[in-house]
Each structure stands twice: as C-alpha cells, then as structure tokens.
Design an enzyme around this catalytic site. Structure first.
Site, PDB file in Angstrom:
ATOM      1  N   GLU A  47      47.275  40.681  49.339  1.00  0.00           N
ATOM      2  CA  GLU A  47      47.802  42.103  49.430  1.00  0.00           C
ATOM      3  C   GLU A  47      46.764  42.963  50.206  1.00  0.00           C
ATOM      4  O   GLU A  47      45.727  43.293  49.635  1.00  0.00           O
ATOM      5  CB  GLU A  47      47.639  42.342  48.050  1.00  0.00           C
ATOM      6  CG  GLU A  47      48.260  43.961  47.785  1.00  0.00           C
ATOM      7  CD  GLU A  47      48.065  44.382  46.087  1.00  0.00           C
ATOM      8  OE1 GLU A  47      48.241  43.334  45.311  1.00  0.00           O
ATOM      9  OE2 GLU A  47      48.018  45.367  46.174  1.00  0.00           O
ATOM     10  N   ARG A  51      45.544  51.657  51.894  1.00  0.00           N
ATOM     11  CA  ARG A  51      44.715  52.734  51.702  1.00  0.00           C
ATOM     12  C   ARG A  51      43.656  53.042  52.546  1.00  0.00           C
ATOM     13  O   ARG A  51      42.887  53.839  52.286  1.00  0.00           O
ATOM     14  CB  ARG A  51      44.008  52.415  50.237  1.00  0.00           C
ATOM     15  CG  ARG A  51      44.793  52.254  48.917  1.00  0.00           C
ATOM     16  CD  ARG A  51      43.785  51.951  47.783  1.00  0.00           C
ATOM     17  NE  ARG A  51      44.652  51.056  47.030  1.00  0.00           N
ATOM     18  CZ  ARG A  51      44.302  50.582  45.961  1.00  0.00           C
ATOM     19  NH1 ARG A  51      42.887  50.567  45.709  1.00  0.00           N
ATOM     20  NH2 ARG A  51      44.723  49.704  45.264  1.00  0.00           N
ATOM     21  N   LYS A 134      54.080  43.389  37.935  1.00  0.00           N
ATOM     22  CA  LYS A 134      52.551  43.548  37.934  1.00  0.00           C
ATOM     23  C   LYS A 134      52.125  44.648  36.800  1.00  0.00           C
ATOM     24  O   LYS A 134      52.595  45.401  36.533  1.00  0.00           O
ATOM     25  CB  LYS A 134      52.319  44.307  39.541  1.00  0.00           C
ATOM     26  CG  LYS A 134      50.703  44.877  39.367  1.00  0.00           C
ATOM     27  CD  LYS A 134      50.462  45.462  40.572  1.00  0.00           C
ATOM     28  CE  LYS A 134      49.271  46.272  40.499  1.00  0.00           C
ATOM     29  NZ  LYS A 134      48.897  46.824  41.713  1.00  0.00           N
TER      30      LYS A 134
HETATM   31  C1  3PG Z   1      43.457  48.235  42.888  1.00  0.00           C
HETATM   32  O1  3PG Z   1      43.959  48.787  42.547  1.00  0.00           O
HETATM   33  O2  3PG Z   1      42.534  48.154  43.739  1.00  0.00           O
HETATM   34  C2  3PG Z   1      43.640  46.778  42.344  1.00  0.00           C
HETATM   35  O3  3PG Z   1      44.407  46.899  40.996  1.00  0.00           O
HETATM   36  C3  3PG Z   1      42.451  45.862  42.110  1.00  0.00           C
HETATM   37  O4  3PG Z   1      41.831  46.189  41.150  1.00  0.00           O
HETATM   38  P1  3PG Z   1      40.238  45.640  40.987  1.00  0.00           P
HETATM   39  O5  3PG Z   1      39.528  46.333  42.061  1.00  0.00           O
HETATM   40  O6  3PG Z   1      39.808  46.058  39.729  1.00  0.00           O
HETATM   41  O7  3PG Z   1      40.477  43.894  41.121  1.00  0.00           O
END
Ligand code: 3PG
Length: 213
Positions: A47, A51, A134
């Site tokens: 994924e 961002r 999710k």
């Molecule tokens: C995010 O929003 O970056 C994902 O949910 C991943 O979260 P994490 O960095 O806690 O694994």
C-alpha cells in the site's frame, strides 16, 4: 465493479500474506528497490500512501515489479481514485468511506478496502456489499479485543486492521476469525528506506511474512 467483486478481490489480496506494508515514500528512486525487497521477503501486496508528492510516481515505478500487487492508500476523493488508477494501482485503501469515494472506486473498477471504525460504519458498508473492510485506526479503537467484539454480531465482515499494528501485537489480530491480514508501516521504517537498507527491509518482511494466521 460491484462492491461484491471489489471485496472478493480485496480478500484475495489480503490472503496473499499476513501483512500489507503501509508505505510513505518521499523519493521515487527508492520505489523499485523497496518493492523488490518487500516482495522478496514474502510480502507481495503493497500500500503506497498518497501522502507524499512522489506517491503517484512511486506507484508507477512499483507497478511492474514482478510478483508485486501495488495499491494506493489514503484515498480521500474521487480525484485520488482516478489518479491512483491511472498510475497503475491495482487496489485502493481508505481511512474511512464516503458515498462519493465508494462510487468513484466502483466506477473506476478499483477494488477498495474501505476504512471503518465502528459497528455502524461496518454495517453501512455491508449494506452496500463490502464484506472486506479495513479496521482503522486499529489500536486507538480498542485493538484486537474491539475487533473481536465487532465480529460477534457481524461475522460476515472480514477485516484488515491497520494503525498501530506492529510485530508485537500482530499475532493478536491474526488469531481472530474476522481478520484476514494486518496493515502496518513497521516493515519499511523511514531510516532504513532513506539509507537504502534493502537487505534490512527484506529481513523485516521475511519476519512479518512468517507470522502465523
Ligand atoms: C497509517 O495511517 O499510516 C497506517 O494506518 C499505518 O499505521 P502504522 O504506521 O501505525 O502502521
């Protein structure tokens, strides 16, 4: 694509490995070696979060890595969906779900793993046909005990819990009947990506891929 077909595809993607790496990549030059390391370590579904300014270039660069299944995360708008699809994303992930976002994914034939945090949200998505969702943000929402509790009245929905999941607590989620896999960023830490430590990332992926479920 119907929500039912989207969930069928999401389930296949989630079953590919116990962990879907959540990637925040600043430099498109890192994309290919990063994806190769994760796939070599046994984590094919990736994924890429939308961002960073480089995210769409990262998806483009990862899209043809052999054995990889590259998706786009942090989908918030129909525009994000169109851009992700055009860049070569094979699936989408969103922190929550709006009607406009769901419609865009259905129109663009992009299988979506829609975010949900409560029973009502899970029910609303289920009404539309999404049986794979999710659970986000997983730890902040009560973690594995909360997800287990949601599964009691709504067993027909399966989840990919994400947010605060790590090697330490992943087993708690993966042991639940309603969890197909977990999402997490711990397999691609920023310092290792910046340093080009692909062997280190492959080792983290291997450890994650060996998690029981
Ligand atoms: C995010 O929003 O970056 C994902 O949910 C991943 O979260 P994490 O960095 O806690 O694994």
């Amino acid at each position: 694509m119907t929500p039912q077909d989207a969930s069928k595809r999401s389930a296949e993607i989630c079953r590919a490995a116990p962990v879907v790496p959540v990637l925040v990549v600043d430099d498109a030059a890192h994309a290919r070696p990063l994806a190769e390391a994760l796939v070599a370590g046994g984590l094919p579904a990736l994924e890429v979060t939308l961002r960073t300014p480089a995210a769409l270039d990262v998806i483009r660069a990862m899209a043809d890595v052999p054995g990889g299944i590259v998706g786009a995360g942090t989908l918030l708008t129909p525009g994000d969906v169109k851009a992700a699809k055009a860049a070569g994303a094979k699936f989408g992930v969103s922190p929550g779900a709006t009607d406009r976002l769901l419609q865009a994914c259905e129109d663009e034939d992009l299988p979506l793993l829609p975010g949900t945090a409560t029973a009502s949200e899970a029910m609303r998505l289920l009404e539309r046909g999404y049986t794979v969702q999710k659970f986000f943000p997983a730890e902040a929402n009560g973690g594995a005990p909360a997800l287990k509790a949601i599964g009691a009245p709504i067993p027909q929905v399966s989840f990919c819990p994400t947010g605060g999941v790590s090697l330490k607590n992943a087993r708690e989620y993966l042991g639940l009947a309603n969890t197909l896999c977990v999402g997490g960023s711990w397999v691609a830490p920023k310092d290792k990506v910046m340093a080009g430590d692909w062997a280190g990332i492959e080792a983290l992926a291997r450890e994650a891929a060996a998690l029981p479920r």
